[in-house]
Motif scaffolding. Sequence first.
Motif, PDB file in Angstrom:
ATOM      1  N   GLU A  35       0.839  -1.205   0.000  1.00 11.12           N
ATOM      2  CA  GLU A  35       0.000   0.000   0.000  1.00 11.12           C
ATOM      3  C   GLU A  35       0.876   1.258   0.000  1.00 11.12           C
ATOM      4  OE1 GLU A  35      -2.746   0.031   3.243  1.00 11.12           O
ATOM      5  OE2 GLU A  35      -3.872   1.716   2.416  1.00 11.12           O
ATOM      6  N   HIS A  36       1.899   1.244   0.853  1.00 11.22           N
ATOM      7  CA  HIS A  36       2.819   2.386   0.908  1.00 11.22           C
ATOM      8  C   HIS A  36       3.642   2.493  -0.380  1.00 11.22           C
ATOM      9  CE1 HIS A  36       5.894   5.188   2.055  1.00 11.22           C
ATOM     10  NE2 HIS A  36       6.835   4.263   1.949  1.00 11.22           N
ATOM     11  N   LEU A  37       4.165   1.380  -0.841  1.00  6.31           N
ATOM     12  CA  LEU A  37       5.036   1.411  -2.024  1.00  6.31           C
ATOM     13  C   LEU A  37       4.279   1.969  -3.236  1.00  6.31           C
ATOM     14  CD1 LEU A  37       6.762  -2.064  -1.477  1.00  6.31           C
ATOM     15  CD2 LEU A  37       7.578   0.187  -0.745  1.00  6.31           C
ATOM     16  N   LEU A  38       3.031   1.550  -3.364  1.00  5.50           N
ATOM     17  CA  LEU A  38       2.242   2.041  -4.510  1.00  5.50           C
ATOM     18  C   LEU A  38       1.727   3.467  -4.296  1.00  5.50           C
ATOM     19  CD1 LEU A  38       0.351  -1.128  -5.751  1.00  5.50           C
ATOM     20  CD2 LEU A  38       2.264   0.050  -6.832  1.00  5.50           C
ATOM     21  N   ASP A  39       1.464   3.855  -3.046  1.00  4.38           N
ATOM     22  CA  ASP A  39       1.134   5.264  -2.777  1.00  4.38           C
ATOM     23  C   ASP A  39       2.280   6.153  -3.265  1.00  4.38           C
ATOM     24  OD1 ASP A  39      -1.336   4.901  -1.598  1.00  4.38           O
ATOM     25  OD2 ASP A  39      -0.614   5.074   0.466  1.00  4.38           O
ATOM     26  N   VAL A  40       3.491   5.751  -2.903  1.00 10.77           N
ATOM     27  CA  VAL A  40       4.676   6.541  -3.292  1.00 10.77           C
ATOM     28  C   VAL A  40       4.791   6.588  -4.820  1.00 10.77           C
ATOM     29  CG1 VAL A  40       7.209   6.640  -3.190  1.00 10.77           C
ATOM     30  CG2 VAL A  40       5.897   6.062  -1.140  1.00 10.77           C
ATOM     31  N   ALA A  41       4.599   5.437  -5.454  1.00 10.23           N
ATOM     32  CA  ALA A  41       4.706   5.375  -6.920  1.00 10.23           C
ATOM     33  C   ALA A  41       3.686   6.310  -7.581  1.00 10.23           C
ATOM     34  CB  ALA A  41       4.489   3.943  -7.395  1.00 10.23           C
ATOM     35  N   ARG A  42       2.463   6.277  -7.085  1.00 13.20           N
ATOM     36  CA  ARG A  42       1.403   7.084  -7.716  1.00 13.20           C
ATOM     37  C   ARG A  42       1.615   8.566  -7.486  1.00 13.20           C
ATOM     38  NH1 ARG A  42      -2.428   2.491  -5.505  1.00 13.20           N
ATOM     39  NH2 ARG A  42      -2.538   1.186  -7.357  1.00 13.20           N
ATOM     40  N   ILE A  43       2.007   8.937  -6.267  1.00 15.51           N
ATOM     41  CA  ILE A  43       2.275  10.360  -5.983  1.00 15.51           C
ATOM     42  C   ILE A  43       3.417  10.838  -6.882  1.00 15.51           C
ATOM     43  CG2 ILE A  43       3.163  11.968  -4.236  1.00 15.51           C
ATOM     44  CD1 ILE A  43       1.662  10.160  -2.148  1.00 15.51           C
ATOM     45  N   ALA A  44       4.466  10.027  -6.952  1.00 16.21           N
ATOM     46  CA  ALA A  44       5.624  10.408  -7.768  1.00 16.21           C
ATOM     47  C   ALA A  44       5.233  10.531  -9.243  1.00 16.21           C
ATOM     48  CB  ALA A  44       6.745   9.372  -7.594  1.00 16.21           C
ATOM     49  N   ILE A  46       2.281  11.236 -10.489  1.00 15.36           N
ATOM     50  CA  ILE A  46       1.454  12.445 -10.668  1.00 15.36           C
ATOM     51  C   ILE A  46       2.361  13.686 -10.730  1.00 15.36           C
ATOM     52  CG2 ILE A  46      -0.245  13.943  -9.512  1.00 15.36           C
ATOM     53  CD1 ILE A  46      -1.543  11.288  -8.446  1.00 15.36           C
ATOM     54  N   CYS A  47       3.311  13.779  -9.797  1.00 16.96           N
ATOM     55  CA  CYS A  47       4.248  14.927  -9.796  1.00 16.96           C
ATOM     56  C   CYS A  47       5.025  14.972 -11.104  1.00 16.96           C
ATOM     57  CB  CYS A  47       5.251  14.826  -8.654  1.00 16.96           C
ATOM     58  SG  CYS A  47       4.519  15.061  -7.059  1.00 16.96           S
ATOM     59  N   LEU A 132      10.475  13.140  -1.835  1.00 18.26           N
ATOM     60  CA  LEU A 132       9.293  13.969  -1.581  1.00 18.26           C
ATOM     61  C   LEU A 132       8.009  13.134  -1.578  1.00 18.26           C
ATOM     62  CD1 LEU A 132      10.221  17.092  -3.745  1.00 18.26           C
ATOM     63  CD2 LEU A 132      10.168  16.969  -1.239  1.00 18.26           C
ATOM     64  N   SER A 133       7.911  12.197  -2.503  1.00 15.98           N
ATOM     65  CA  SER A 133       6.703  11.372  -2.598  1.00 15.98           C
ATOM     66  C   SER A 133       6.587  10.457  -1.388  1.00 15.98           C
ATOM     67  CB  SER A 133       6.734  10.539  -3.878  1.00 15.98           C
ATOM     68  OG  SER A 133       6.955  11.375  -4.982  1.00 15.98           O
ATOM     69  N   ASP A 134       7.717   9.953  -0.919  1.00 20.25           N
ATOM     70  CA  ASP A 134       7.737   9.098   0.268  1.00 20.25           C
ATOM     71  C   ASP A 134       7.187   9.871   1.464  1.00 20.25           C
ATOM     72  OD1 ASP A 134       8.391   6.745   1.661  1.00 20.25           O
ATOM     73  OD2 ASP A 134      10.380   7.485   2.196  1.00 20.25           O
ATOM     74  N   LYS A 135       7.668  11.082   1.656  1.00 19.95           N
ATOM     75  CA  LYS A 135       7.205  11.893   2.794  1.00 19.95           C
ATOM     76  C   LYS A 135       5.734  12.251   2.620  1.00 19.95           C
ATOM     77  CE  LYS A 135      11.089  11.758   4.750  1.00 19.95           C
ATOM     78  NZ  LYS A 135      11.221  10.449   4.059  1.00 19.95           N
ATOM     79  N   ARG A 136       5.359  12.646   1.435  1.00 25.10           N
ATOM     80  CA  ARG A 136       3.974  13.096   1.221  1.00 25.10           C
ATOM     81  C   ARG A 136       2.963  11.966   1.320  1.00 25.10           C
ATOM     82  NH1 ARG A 136       3.716  16.904  -3.966  1.00 25.10           N
ATOM     83  NH2 ARG A 136       1.553  17.123  -3.304  1.00 25.10           N
ATOM     84  N   SER A 137       3.441  10.732   1.236  1.00 23.19           N
ATOM     85  CA  SER A 137       2.517   9.600   1.232  1.00 23.19           C
ATOM     86  C   SER A 137       1.906   9.335   2.603  1.00 23.19           C
ATOM     87  CB  SER A 137       3.250   8.336   0.765  1.00 23.19           C
ATOM     88  OG  SER A 137       4.139   7.896   1.774  1.00 23.19           O
ATOM     89  N   ARG A 138       2.490   9.893   3.651  1.00 24.79           N
ATOM     90  CA  ARG A 138       2.042   9.577   5.011  1.00 24.79           C
ATOM     91  C   ARG A 138       0.948  10.529   5.470  1.00 24.79           C
ATOM     92  NH1 ARG A 138       3.631   4.465   5.297  1.00 24.79           N
ATOM     93  NH2 ARG A 138       5.866   4.182   5.478  1.00 24.79           N
ATOM     94  N   MET A 139      -0.143   9.952   5.981  1.00 25.08           N
ATOM     95  CA  MET A 139      -1.288  10.781   6.388  1.00 25.08           C
ATOM     96  C   MET A 139      -1.262  11.000   7.892  1.00 25.08           C
ATOM     97  SD  MET A 139      -4.134   9.285   3.792  1.00 25.08           S
ATOM     98  CE  MET A 139      -3.461   7.652   3.555  1.00 25.08           C
ATOM     99  N   CYS A 140      -0.264  11.764   8.350  1.00 27.71           N
ATOM    100  CA  CYS A 140      -0.064  11.986   9.793  1.00 27.71           C
ATOM    101  C   CYS A 140      -1.301  12.614  10.431  1.00 27.71           C
ATOM    102  CB  CYS A 140       1.152  12.876  10.010  1.00 27.71           C
ATOM    103  SG  CYS A 140       2.603  12.337   9.076  1.00 27.71           S
ATOM    104  N   PHE A 141      -2.010  13.447   9.684  1.00 29.68           N
ATOM    105  CA  PHE A 141      -3.193  14.130  10.227  1.00 29.68           C
ATOM    106  C   PHE A 141      -4.297  13.145  10.612  1.00 29.68           C
ATOM    107  CE2 PHE A 141      -3.524  14.051   5.611  1.00 29.68           C
ATOM    108  CZ  PHE A 141      -4.770  13.473   5.422  1.00 29.68           C
ATOM    109  N   ASP A 142      -4.221  11.926  10.109  1.00 30.15           N
ATOM    110  CA  ASP A 142      -5.264  10.931  10.357  1.00 30.15           C
ATOM    111  C   ASP A 142      -4.696   9.693  11.057  1.00 30.15           C
ATOM    112  OD1 ASP A 142      -7.958  10.102  10.144  1.00 30.15           O
ATOM    113  OD2 ASP A 142      -7.460   8.802   8.454  1.00 30.15           O
ATOM    114  N   CYS A 143      -3.580   9.899  11.766  1.00 27.84           N
ATOM    115  CA  CYS A 143      -2.871   8.756  12.356  1.00 27.84           C
ATOM    116  C   CYS A 143      -2.977   8.787  13.882  1.00 27.84           C
ATOM    117  CB  CYS A 143      -1.398   8.801  11.929  1.00 27.84           C
ATOM    118  SG  CYS A 143      -0.382   7.543  12.712  1.00 27.84           S
ATOM    119  N   GLY A 144      -3.388   7.667  14.466  1.00 25.96           N
ATOM    120  CA  GLY A 144      -3.532   7.577  15.917  1.00 25.96           C
ATOM    121  C   GLY A 144      -2.202   7.587  16.656  1.00 25.96           C
TER     122      GLY A 144
END
Length: 162
Positions: A35-44, A46-47, A132-144
């Motif tokens: 899930e993380h690896l592909l989030d990074v791929a997709r964000i990258a 798109i950029c 940049l994509s690796d960092k942006r992939s994390r949803m800290c605002f929604d993390c417990g």
Amino acid sequence: MREVEAIRKHPLYAEYYDRLRESEKERKFCCHQMEHLLDVARIAYICNLEKNMGIRKEVIYGAALLHDIGKSRQYEEGIPHEKASATIAKIILEDLPETYYSEEEKHAMLRAVLGHRREREDMEELERLLYLSDKRSRMCFDCGMETECNWSEEKKNLEITV
Ligand SMILES: [Fe+2]
């Protein structure tokens, strides 16, 4: 994407991916699986499109898939995962048919895997994109676990950024 599937199905990739999954079974903080690896791929990707960078999709997805593959070695042996991942990535990339990636692309992918954890002024294009994509992939605002996480406040994504 035959290049990316060839990476994912490489026996060494499969072995380290299983080890990674096992190491993160109980992990409460961010994980590093598909899930993380592909989030990074997709964000990258798109950029890459937005900025007209012209990097081939297979190169971006391949680098993203490889960038954390050595994470289990960090958990188990204390080896920084960017180094472990680059070592594994090099073996896998060298095993692929010659027509899949050019020598320049392989160099850029390995450079990106090795450099993805820390920003530097002299980063190569793909290296910075992956960072940049690796960092942006994390949803800290929604993390417990946000308050217990060791990421600095500047690094955390405390709002949706587009
Ligand atoms: Fe990552």
